[in-house]
Design an enzyme around this catalytic site. Sequence first.
Site, PDB file in Angstrom:
ATOM      1  N   HIS A  72     -43.289   9.323 -72.331  1.00  0.00           N
ATOM      2  CA  HIS A  72     -42.949   8.665 -71.252  1.00  0.00           C
ATOM      3  C   HIS A  72     -43.013   9.665 -70.029  1.00  0.00           C
ATOM      4  O   HIS A  72     -42.573  10.791 -70.097  1.00  0.00           O
ATOM      5  CB  HIS A  72     -41.479   8.368 -71.150  1.00  0.00           C
ATOM      6  CG  HIS A  72     -41.352   6.842 -72.095  1.00  0.00           C
ATOM      7  ND1 HIS A  72     -40.542   5.892 -71.811  1.00  0.00           N
ATOM      8  CD2 HIS A  72     -42.113   6.126 -72.797  1.00  0.00           C
ATOM      9  CE1 HIS A  72     -40.198   5.057 -72.673  1.00  0.00           C
ATOM     10  NE2 HIS A  72     -41.426   5.109 -73.157  1.00  0.00           N
ATOM     11  N   TYR A 201     -32.973   2.257 -65.071  1.00  0.00           N
ATOM     12  CA  TYR A 201     -31.612   2.444 -64.954  1.00  0.00           C
ATOM     13  C   TYR A 201     -31.199   1.583 -63.673  1.00  0.00           C
ATOM     14  O   TYR A 201     -31.683   1.856 -62.551  1.00  0.00           O
ATOM     15  CB  TYR A 201     -31.490   3.867 -64.361  1.00  0.00           C
ATOM     16  CG  TYR A 201     -31.780   5.112 -65.504  1.00  0.00           C
ATOM     17  CD1 TYR A 201     -32.898   5.316 -65.988  1.00  0.00           C
ATOM     18  CD2 TYR A 201     -30.706   5.746 -66.145  1.00  0.00           C
ATOM     19  CE1 TYR A 201     -33.043   6.283 -66.871  1.00  0.00           C
ATOM     20  CE2 TYR A 201     -30.724   6.787 -67.180  1.00  0.00           C
ATOM     21  CZ  TYR A 201     -32.334   6.893 -67.593  1.00  0.00           C
ATOM     22  OH  TYR A 201     -32.354   7.786 -68.598  1.00  0.00           O
ATOM     23  N   PRO A 293     -23.446  10.493 -70.931  1.00  0.00           N
ATOM     24  CA  PRO A 293     -24.945  10.285 -71.650  1.00  0.00           C
ATOM     25  C   PRO A 293     -25.927   9.946 -70.457  1.00  0.00           C
ATOM     26  O   PRO A 293     -27.220   9.807 -70.878  1.00  0.00           O
ATOM     27  CB  PRO A 293     -24.652   9.118 -72.530  1.00  0.00           C
ATOM     28  CG  PRO A 293     -23.519   8.360 -72.199  1.00  0.00           C
ATOM     29  CD  PRO A 293     -22.582   9.437 -71.393  1.00  0.00           C
ATOM     30  N   LYS A 297     -28.974  14.225 -71.612  1.00  0.00           N
ATOM     31  CA  LYS A 297     -28.608  15.967 -71.920  1.00  0.00           C
ATOM     32  C   LYS A 297     -28.032  16.217 -73.179  1.00  0.00           C
ATOM     33  O   LYS A 297     -28.302  17.425 -73.610  1.00  0.00           O
ATOM     34  CB  LYS A 297     -28.227  16.316 -70.421  1.00  0.00           C
ATOM     35  CG  LYS A 297     -28.911  16.364 -69.515  1.00  0.00           C
ATOM     36  CD  LYS A 297     -30.409  17.082 -69.599  1.00  0.00           C
ATOM     37  CE  LYS A 297     -31.387  16.598 -68.848  1.00  0.00           C
ATOM     38  NZ  LYS A 297     -32.670  16.975 -69.185  1.00  0.00           N
ATOM     39  N   TYR A 385     -34.465  16.030 -65.275  1.00  0.00           N
ATOM     40  CA  TYR A 385     -34.484  14.840 -66.113  1.00  0.00           C
ATOM     41  C   TYR A 385     -35.407  15.396 -67.403  1.00  0.00           C
ATOM     42  O   TYR A 385     -35.058  15.409 -68.675  1.00  0.00           O
ATOM     43  CB  TYR A 385     -35.137  13.530 -65.589  1.00  0.00           C
ATOM     44  CG  TYR A 385     -34.806  12.169 -66.783  1.00  0.00           C
ATOM     45  CD1 TYR A 385     -35.806  12.100 -67.379  1.00  0.00           C
ATOM     46  CD2 TYR A 385     -33.751  11.634 -66.580  1.00  0.00           C
ATOM     47  CE1 TYR A 385     -35.647  11.144 -68.581  1.00  0.00           C
ATOM     48  CE2 TYR A 385     -33.673  10.600 -67.410  1.00  0.00           C
ATOM     49  CZ  TYR A 385     -34.358  10.206 -68.399  1.00  0.00           C
ATOM     50  OH  TYR A 385     -34.256   8.962 -69.128  1.00  0.00           O
TER      51      TYR A 385
HETATM   52  C1  PHB Z   1     -30.636   6.073 -75.119  1.00  0.00           C
HETATM   53  O1  PHB Z   1     -31.752   5.781 -75.492  1.00  0.00           O
HETATM   54  O2  PHB Z   1     -29.925   6.194 -76.039  1.00  0.00           O
HETATM   55  C2  PHB Z   1     -30.532   6.640 -74.054  1.00  0.00           C
HETATM   56  C3  PHB Z   1     -31.499   7.018 -73.043  1.00  0.00           C
HETATM   57  C4  PHB Z   1     -31.456   7.401 -71.678  1.00  0.00           C
HETATM   58  C5  PHB Z   1     -30.198   7.841 -71.391  1.00  0.00           C
HETATM   59  C6  PHB Z   1     -29.091   7.518 -72.238  1.00  0.00           C
HETATM   60  C7  PHB Z   1     -29.319   7.149 -73.529  1.00  0.00           C
HETATM   61  O3  PHB Z   1     -29.972   8.264 -70.127  1.00  0.00           O
END
Ligand code: PHB
Length: 395
Positions: A72, A201, A293, A297, A385
């Site tokens: 991605h 997000y 989460p 990270k 990120y």
């Molecule tokens: C996940 O796919 O579990 C996931 C992806 C991005 C995040 C947190 C968890 O920021």
Amino acid sequence: MRTSVAIIGAGPAGLLLARLLQRQGIDSVVLESRSREHVEHRQRAGILEQGTIDVLRECGAGERMDREGLPHDGIELRFGRAGHRIDMAALTGGRQVMVYAQTEVVRDLVALRLESGSPLLFEAEALAVEGAEGEQPRVRYRHDGAEQVLAADYVVGTDGFHGVARKSIPPERVRTYERTYPYAWLGILASVPPSTDELIYANHERGFALHSMRSTQVSRLYLQVPPDTSLQDWPDEEIWAELDRRFEVDADWKLQRGPITERSVTPMRSFVSEPLRHGRLLLAGDAAHIVPPTGAKGLNLAAADVTLLARALGSSLLRGDDAELDAYSDTALRRVWRAEHFSYFMTTLLHTDPAADDFGRRLQLSHLDYVANSTAAATSLAENYVGLPLPAGPA
Ligand code: PHB
Ligand code: APR
């Protein structure tokens, strides 16, 4: 039993460390308290940052990731009924992330370890770490119903937040830092193709939501919920209805539903234990630090710790040069605190604070607007990120 490096815990940190040591010809023994089945099926993280992608490829553990993972370049921030793409690859000179579940990383590393014939003991619970302040540390562990001892030159605790290694350091030698958050994540796995190519997000006045994925056929979604949430309060229909509310957008977009195959409620915490070394005991990964989460990270910090540690142990054990090992804790902690701040930043930027007043809510919306519309602000988010480069290794 005796080895150069005793590794407690076969999560991503312990398994990757064992692999990186093996590639240098350094022997180790991995002790894992749970079964192989358990560690390979624990639903955890799903995003690999560039440095993790690179180290898995370099140590010969990236083949299935490159075949099945989803690279991605960007993410979408969604707020005020509008989506804003952050083109992270463009902002970071081509660095990417990979959608590839932690379960798959663990499976790949377990398979490589077992194929190599090097020791990986499942259902072997470490009971104590002893003698770390001397020249011959050892791990007392229980396996096959008997208590046994593993002597080593070094012991590495990659045994997670609830493990035994960190707790074996005298409390007066440890400093801990912690922050909890007034919310948790309700996470689901659903057997339905993702409704988006990249992660979304969403910041909504009702709360945060995240649309992630595990493959082109499996969606991974999260809702911000109160910390004491019970799954019984969330029937499937309500989960989907709330996701629909929080992803609302003035665009031709619809969240596709499907059978929910897994549910969980995960509390949020920031935690760091310093230092990462006590004599001949080293800590890495969740054994030393926890991040909320939101910034994806946790797994990547664990990988960065053990990449640094494998280099340092190699210099010490193979060349008698202890400089990197003596610097390991400070070097790793610099990166840990950067990731702690980024994870805190993403969490507070995107979640609805139940204690926020109207002024606080408007500040948050202004910050989101700034990140979405300023190249400088978007670059700062992007470089954290996709992951900042590790310090250069030895020449
Ligand atoms: C996940 O796919 O579990 C996931 C992806 C991005 C995040 C947190 C968890 O920021
Ligand atoms: N003896 C042996 N093994 C143990 C013991 C013990 N006393 N205590 C814990 N373990 C094992 C656990 O069963 C687990 O398999 O140590 C392993 C620790 O793995 P993780 O908790 O996954 O930690 P880490 O390898 O640092 O990876 C961090 O995992 O938890 C996620 O969100 C976290 O994505 C991050 C990643």
